[in-house]
Design a protein around this motif. Structure first.
Motif, PDB file in Angstrom:
ATOM      1  N   GLU A   1       0.827  -1.202   0.000  1.00 49.34           N
ATOM      2  CA  GLU A   1       0.000   0.000   0.000  1.00 49.34           C
ATOM      3  C   GLU A   1       0.865   1.257   0.000  1.00 49.34           C
ATOM      4  N   ASP A   2       1.902   1.261   0.834  1.00 50.19           N
ATOM      5  CA  ASP A   2       2.781   2.422   0.926  1.00 50.19           C
ATOM      6  C   ASP A   2       3.495   2.693  -0.393  1.00 50.19           C
ATOM      7  N   CYS A   3       4.010   1.637  -1.009  1.00 46.18           N
ATOM      8  CA  CYS A   3       4.747   1.816  -2.268  1.00 46.18           C
ATOM      9  C   CYS A   3       3.819   2.155  -3.433  1.00 46.18           C
ATOM     10  N   CYS A   4       2.567   1.707  -3.370  1.00 42.05           N
ATOM     11  CA  CYS A   4       1.594   2.113  -4.389  1.00 42.05           C
ATOM     12  C   CYS A   4       1.279   3.600  -4.250  1.00 42.05           C
ATOM     13  N   ALA A   5       1.161   4.082  -3.026  1.00 43.13           N
ATOM     14  CA  ALA A   5       0.938   5.519  -2.812  1.00 43.13           C
ATOM     15  C   ALA A   5       2.137   6.310  -3.358  1.00 43.13           C
ATOM     16  N   ALA A   6       3.333   5.835  -3.093  1.00 39.27           N
ATOM     17  CA  ALA A   6       4.542   6.507  -3.577  1.00 39.27           C
ATOM     18  C   ALA A   6       4.608   6.477  -5.107  1.00 39.27           C
ATOM     19  N   THR A   7       4.210   5.357  -5.704  1.00 43.36           N
ATOM     20  CA  THR A   7       4.200   5.244  -7.167  1.00 43.36           C
ATOM     21  C   THR A   7       3.249   6.274  -7.763  1.00 43.36           C
ATOM     22  N   MET A   8       2.065   6.410  -7.172  1.00 47.52           N
ATOM     23  CA  MET A   8       1.099   7.371  -7.710  1.00 47.52           C
ATOM     24  C   MET A   8       1.608   8.797  -7.561  1.00 47.52           C
ATOM     25  N   GLN A   9       2.239   9.117  -6.451  1.00 51.91           N
ATOM     26  CA  GLN A   9       2.788  10.470  -6.285  1.00 51.91           C
ATOM     27  C   GLN A   9       3.907  10.734  -7.282  1.00 51.91           C
ATOM     28  N   LEU A  10       4.718   9.734  -7.559  1.00 51.22           N
ATOM     29  CA  LEU A  10       5.769   9.846  -8.576  1.00 51.22           C
ATOM     30  C   LEU A  10       5.149  10.154  -9.937  1.00 51.22           C
ATOM     31  N   ILE A  11       4.126   9.394 -10.295  1.00 47.85           N
ATOM     32  CA  ILE A  11       3.448   9.560 -11.579  1.00 47.85           C
ATOM     33  C   ILE A  11       2.805  10.947 -11.691  1.00 47.85           C
ATOM     34  N   LEU A  12       2.152  11.398 -10.636  1.00 49.56           N
ATOM     35  CA  LEU A  12       1.502  12.710 -10.681  1.00 49.56           C
ATOM     36  C   LEU A  12       2.525  13.841 -10.721  1.00 49.56           C
ATOM     37  N   ALA A  13       3.634  13.689 -10.032  1.00 53.36           N
ATOM     38  CA  ALA A  13       4.694  14.709 -10.095  1.00 53.36           C
ATOM     39  C   ALA A  13       5.248  14.800 -11.513  1.00 53.36           C
ATOM     40  N   LEU A  14       5.471  13.663 -12.154  1.00 53.27           N
ATOM     41  CA  LEU A  14       5.946  13.667 -13.548  1.00 53.27           C
ATOM     42  C   LEU A  14       4.925  14.366 -14.439  1.00 53.27           C
ATOM     43  N   GLN A  15       3.655  14.028 -14.259  1.00 52.83           N
ATOM     44  CA  GLN A  15       2.594  14.632 -15.070  1.00 52.83           C
ATOM     45  C   GLN A  15       2.574  16.151 -14.908  1.00 52.83           C
ATOM     46  N   ALA A  16       2.791  16.625 -13.698  1.00 49.84           N
ATOM     47  CA  ALA A  16       2.791  18.070 -13.442  1.00 49.84           C
ATOM     48  C   ALA A  16       3.895  18.773 -14.235  1.00 49.84           C
ATOM     49  N   TRP A  17       4.968  18.060 -14.555  1.00 46.20           N
ATOM     50  CA  TRP A  17       6.067  18.602 -15.365  1.00 46.20           C
ATOM     51  C   TRP A  17       5.853  18.355 -16.863  1.00 46.20           C
ATOM     52  N   GLY A  18       4.755  17.711 -17.237  1.00 42.78           N
ATOM     53  CA  GLY A  18       4.512  17.404 -18.649  1.00 42.78           C
ATOM     54  C   GLY A  18       5.200  16.132 -19.121  1.00 42.78           C
ATOM     55  N   VAL A  19       5.634  15.316 -18.166  1.00 44.13           N
ATOM     56  CA  VAL A  19       6.299  14.050 -18.484  1.00 44.13           C
ATOM     57  C   VAL A  19       5.282  12.927 -18.303  1.00 44.13           C
ATOM     58  N   ALA A  20       5.062  12.179 -19.352  1.00 44.94           N
ATOM     59  CA  ALA A  20       4.086  11.087 -19.338  1.00 44.94           C
ATOM     60  C   ALA A  20       4.722   9.816 -18.792  1.00 44.94           C
ATOM     61  N   SER A  21       3.866   8.897 -18.348  1.00 42.95           N
ATOM     62  CA  SER A  21       4.371   7.647 -17.782  1.00 42.95           C
ATOM     63  C   SER A  21       3.329   6.548 -17.922  1.00 42.95           C
ATOM     64  N   CYS A  22       3.714   5.369 -17.469  1.00 43.52           N
ATOM     65  CA  CYS A  22       2.799   4.235 -17.464  1.00 43.52           C
ATOM     66  C   CYS A  22       3.161   3.359 -16.271  1.00 43.52           C
ATOM     67  N   TRP A  23       2.205   3.064 -15.425  1.00 40.28           N
ATOM     68  CA  TRP A  23       2.442   2.190 -14.275  1.00 40.28           C
ATOM     69  C   TRP A  23       2.513   0.757 -14.792  1.00 40.28           C
TER      70      TRP A  23
END
Length: 176
Positions: A97-119
């Motif tokens: 659960e903790d690492c999934c929360a961290a993964t989502m925050q990583l993904i959203l931070a990238l998105q905020a910079w205009g960097v796309a990703s895929c889990w």
């Protein structure tokens, strides 16, 4: 205006604009963006503040290809400018659960910079140990997710269920 009233803020815009992207431009992701995304990941909520994670960043083409070759559905990792690997400490009860929360925050931070990703799934996959070994991560950690990222070359938007299809209030009741 937001669909549910009020003013749309930047956070909501970032969340609503995020989509899984599997084709990236051949442009590197800047170091400041990588560090900012990692910093946002480490600030994720965690049970009892255990912070049971370890974050890896891979940019070498040969390592990206090796990771891609280990996966069953993520060959596109080989063409990403960067791939993040999120590992959780197996002994911690809520590492997933903790690492999934961290993964989502990583993904959203990238998105905020205009960097796309895929889990890309890690936990429960056959390649978990192979990726851990490839990246020389200690045995007390297990792979939770891979997040290839880059500037989008192509964005395919999957249809999502409506809010009414996935919500209930107070108690769930079957429609007749």
């Amino acid at each position: 205006m937001s669909p549910i009233g009020g003013t749309v803020n930047l956070g909501v815009t970032v969340i609503r604009s995020r989509h899984s992207v599997r084709k990236y431009k051949d442009s590197p992701v800047e170091e400041k963006i990588i560090k900012d995304a990692l910093d946002c990941a480490r600030l994720a909520p965690t049970a009892k503040n255990e912070q049971p994670w370890l974050f890896g960043t891979v940019r070498k083409r040969e390592t990206l290809k090796a990771i891609a070759d280990l996966t069953d559905n993520a060959r596109f990792i080989a063409d990403a400018p960067v791939c993040f690997a999120v590992f959780g400490k197996r002994a911690e009860k809520y590492y997933l659960e903790d690492c999934c929360a961290a993964t989502m925050q990583l993904i959203l931070a990238l998105q905020a910079w205009g960097v796309a990703s895929c889990w890309v799934a890690g936990d429960k996959k056959d390649y978990v140990e192979d990726v851990r070994t490839l990246l020389n991560v200690p045995e007390d950690y297990t792979l939770v997710s891979l997040v290839p990222a880059g500037y989008p070359e192509e964005i395919l938007i999957a249809k999502k269920k409506t809010l009414d299809e996935v919500t209930f209030f107070e108690r769930y009741e079957e429609e007749e």
